[in-house]
Design a protein around this motif. Structure first.
Motif, PDB file in Angstrom:
ATOM      1  N   PRO A   1      12.129  -2.923  -4.599  1.00 38.67           N
ATOM      2  CA  PRO A   1      12.999  -2.564  -3.473  1.00 38.67           C
ATOM      3  C   PRO A   1      12.643  -1.199  -2.901  1.00 38.67           C
ATOM      4  O   PRO A   1      11.997  -0.388  -3.563  1.00 38.67           O
ATOM      5  CB  PRO A   1      14.396  -2.566  -4.090  1.00 38.67           C
ATOM      6  N   ALA A   2      13.070  -0.960  -1.678  1.00 40.78           N
ATOM      7  CA  ALA A   2      12.715   0.273  -0.984  1.00 40.78           C
ATOM      8  C   ALA A   2      13.254   1.488  -1.735  1.00 40.78           C
ATOM      9  O   ALA A   2      14.443   1.542  -2.057  1.00 40.78           O
ATOM     10  CB  ALA A   2      13.277   0.248   0.429  1.00 40.78           C
ATOM     11  N   PRO A   3      12.394   2.482  -2.021  1.00 40.28           N
ATOM     12  CA  PRO A   3      12.852   3.687  -2.718  1.00 40.28           C
ATOM     13  C   PRO A   3      13.626   4.651  -1.824  1.00 40.28           C
ATOM     14  O   PRO A   3      14.286   5.561  -2.307  1.00 40.28           O
ATOM     15  CB  PRO A   3      11.540   4.325  -3.200  1.00 40.28           C
TER      16      PRO A   3
ATOM     17  N   THR B   1      15.098   4.692  10.701  1.00 41.45           N
ATOM     18  CA  THR B   1      14.165   4.442  11.795  1.00 41.45           C
ATOM     19  C   THR B   1      14.144   2.970  12.190  1.00 41.45           C
ATOM     20  O   THR B   1      14.037   2.092  11.339  1.00 41.45           O
ATOM     21  CB  THR B   1      12.742   4.866  11.377  1.00 41.45           C
ATOM     22  N   ALA B   2      14.229   2.712  13.479  1.00 44.47           N
ATOM     23  CA  ALA B   2      14.119   1.341  13.978  1.00 44.47           C
ATOM     24  C   ALA B   2      12.662   0.900  13.926  1.00 44.47           C
ATOM     25  O   ALA B   2      11.754   1.703  14.157  1.00 44.47           O
ATOM     26  CB  ALA B   2      14.641   1.252  15.400  1.00 44.47           C
ATOM     27  N   PRO B   3      12.396  -0.378  13.644  1.00 52.13           N
ATOM     28  CA  PRO B   3      11.012  -0.850  13.616  1.00 52.13           C
ATOM     29  C   PRO B   3      10.377  -0.795  15.004  1.00 52.13           C
ATOM     30  O   PRO B   3      11.039  -0.985  16.018  1.00 52.13           O
ATOM     31  CB  PRO B   3      11.138  -2.292  13.125  1.00 52.13           C
ATOM     32  N   ARG B   4       9.092  -0.537  15.011  1.00 51.22           N
ATOM     33  CA  ARG B   4       8.335  -0.477  16.266  1.00 51.22           C
ATOM     34  C   ARG B   4       7.919  -1.908  16.642  1.00 51.22           C
ATOM     35  O   ARG B   4       6.748  -2.277  16.607  1.00 51.22           O
ATOM     36  CB  ARG B   4       7.138   0.453  16.098  1.00 51.22           C
TER      37      ARG B   4
ATOM     38  N   GLY C   1      14.760  -7.412   5.217  1.00 48.72           N
ATOM     39  CA  GLY C   1      13.943  -7.404   4.022  1.00 48.72           C
ATOM     40  C   GLY C   1      14.297  -6.211   3.170  1.00 48.72           C
ATOM     41  O   GLY C   1      15.177  -5.410   3.529  1.00 48.72           O
ATOM     42  N   ASP C   2      13.585  -6.043   2.060  1.00 50.18           N
ATOM     43  CA  ASP C   2      13.913  -4.971   1.123  1.00 50.18           C
ATOM     44  C   ASP C   2      12.683  -4.154   0.742  1.00 50.18           C
ATOM     45  O   ASP C   2      12.641  -3.530  -0.310  1.00 50.18           O
ATOM     46  CB  ASP C   2      14.562  -5.555  -0.135  1.00 50.18           C
TER      47      ASP C   2
ATOM     48  N   VAL D   1      12.630  -0.338   6.678  1.00 56.36           N
ATOM     49  CA  VAL D   1      12.823  -1.309   5.605  1.00 56.36           C
ATOM     50  C   VAL D   1      12.927  -2.707   6.218  1.00 56.36           C
ATOM     51  O   VAL D   1      13.747  -2.946   7.113  1.00 56.36           O
ATOM     52  CB  VAL D   1      14.083  -0.987   4.791  1.00 56.36           C
ATOM     53  N   GLY D   2      12.067  -3.611   5.740  1.00 60.87           N
ATOM     54  CA  GLY D   2      12.043  -4.945   6.320  1.00 60.87           C
ATOM     55  C   GLY D   2      11.220  -5.909   5.488  1.00 60.87           C
ATOM     56  O   GLY D   2      10.990  -5.680   4.289  1.00 60.87           O
ATOM     57  N   PRO D   3      10.725  -7.004   6.089  1.00 60.84           N
ATOM     58  CA  PRO D   3       9.958  -8.020   5.361  1.00 60.84           C
ATOM     59  C   PRO D   3       8.634  -7.454   4.841  1.00 60.84           C
ATOM     60  O   PRO D   3       7.920  -6.746   5.556  1.00 60.84           O
ATOM     61  CB  PRO D   3       9.713  -9.104   6.418  1.00 60.84           C
TER      62      PRO D   3
END
Length: 284
Positions: A126-128, A133-136, A173-174, A203-205
């Motif tokens: 999982p994300a540390p 931030t929004a994905p680009r 996603g994580d 944080v995403g897929p």
């Protein structure tokens, strides 16, 4: 564009020396990139080298602050130069990293970089850290076909389909993702690959960084079919990501005020759109 380390205000440079506990004996400015600010390899009086980035431009300063939050929380297993410290001094944001003896990769190094990105996904799930931030991703929905035709006639011709497709791109996603994973944000040495510049992390897929890196490759389809992060994805998942990726880049190209940013975004956006077009229409 960038400035030399010697042009950074004296109090800011003194702050770096104070935190390092050593006088800077020499500096070599590092060229490349499109950001306003300084980037330099510093040689300390004791012979040690570090890498420094500093900026007062508001947009770049915010990037540096975002990167500092992420870099400080990356697991040691992630191949990124360790952040030694970061600080603000008035309008300046400063990051200092361990120096690594490595260079920008060539296209021939893409498989090595992709292998590193693939392995990195496990360390970052999982994300540390969970940056806000929004994905680009995405951008076609805000464009007119006549404007889009200036950078991609194919995308302009298929704009309605691309708007629908990019809206289907998964964002849940994580995995902590780099979010700007191109060859110019990697460094290679004979034995290692390093991933740098984490300002756009989200944080995403877990497959997104790998697809982003593949999109510029002439053998993207083969890479996608072989990679463990992407080979079992439904075709619609890949297509939606490529649409969202191209949409962001081509929209960026159209609004960029820095010509170099416009050229880079156009090239990357077209590469993603061209791969998507082959996937969607190669049989017709």
């Amino acid at each position: 564009m960038g400035i030399s380390w010697s042009a950074v205000p004296g109090p800011v440079r003194a702050g770096v020396e104070a935190r390092l506990g050593s006088r800077v004996a020499g500096a070599v400015d590092v060229s490349g990139g499109h950001s306003e600010g300084a980037a330099a390899r510093l040689r300390l009086a004791g012979g040690r080298d570090v890498f420094v980035k500093a900026a007062a431009d508001p947009a770049v300063r915010d990037f540096h602050r975002r990167e500092a939050v992420v870099a400080a929380r990356l697991p040691v297993s992630v191949p990124s130069p360790p952040l030694l410290f970061a600080f603000d001094d008035g309008p300046w944001a400063v990051l200092v990293f361990e120096f690594v003896a490595a260079v920008l990769p060539s296209p021939a190094d893409r498989p090595r970089v992709l292998d590193t990105v693939t392995a990195m996904a496990s360390a970052l799930t999982p994300a540390p850290v969970r940056p806000a931030t929004a994905p680009r991703l995405g951008g076609f929905a805000g464009l007119a076909a006549a404007d889009l035709a200036r950078v991609s006639p194919w995308a302009a011709e298929h704009l309605d389909d691309l708007v629908a497709l990019e809206s289907a791109a998964a964002r849940d996603g994580d995995t902590l993702l780099h979010g700007d994973l191109y060859l110019f944000n990697a460094l290679v040495s004979p034995s290692r690959v390093y991933i740098v510049d984490w300002a756009h992390a989200w944080v995403g897929p877990r497959y997104c960084d790998a697809l982003m890196l593949m999109a510029g490759a002439p053998d993207a389809a083969a890479l996608c079919a072989a990679n463990p992060l992407t080979r079992d994805l439904p075709p619609r998942t890949v297509d939606a990501f490529l649409a969202a990726h191209a949409g962001f880049l081509l929209a960026l190209a159209l609004r960029a005020t820095n010509p170099a940013v416009g050229v880079t975004a156009t090239a990357l956006g077209r590469a993603s759109a061209e791969w998507l077009s082959r996937r969607l229409y190669s049989a017709t």
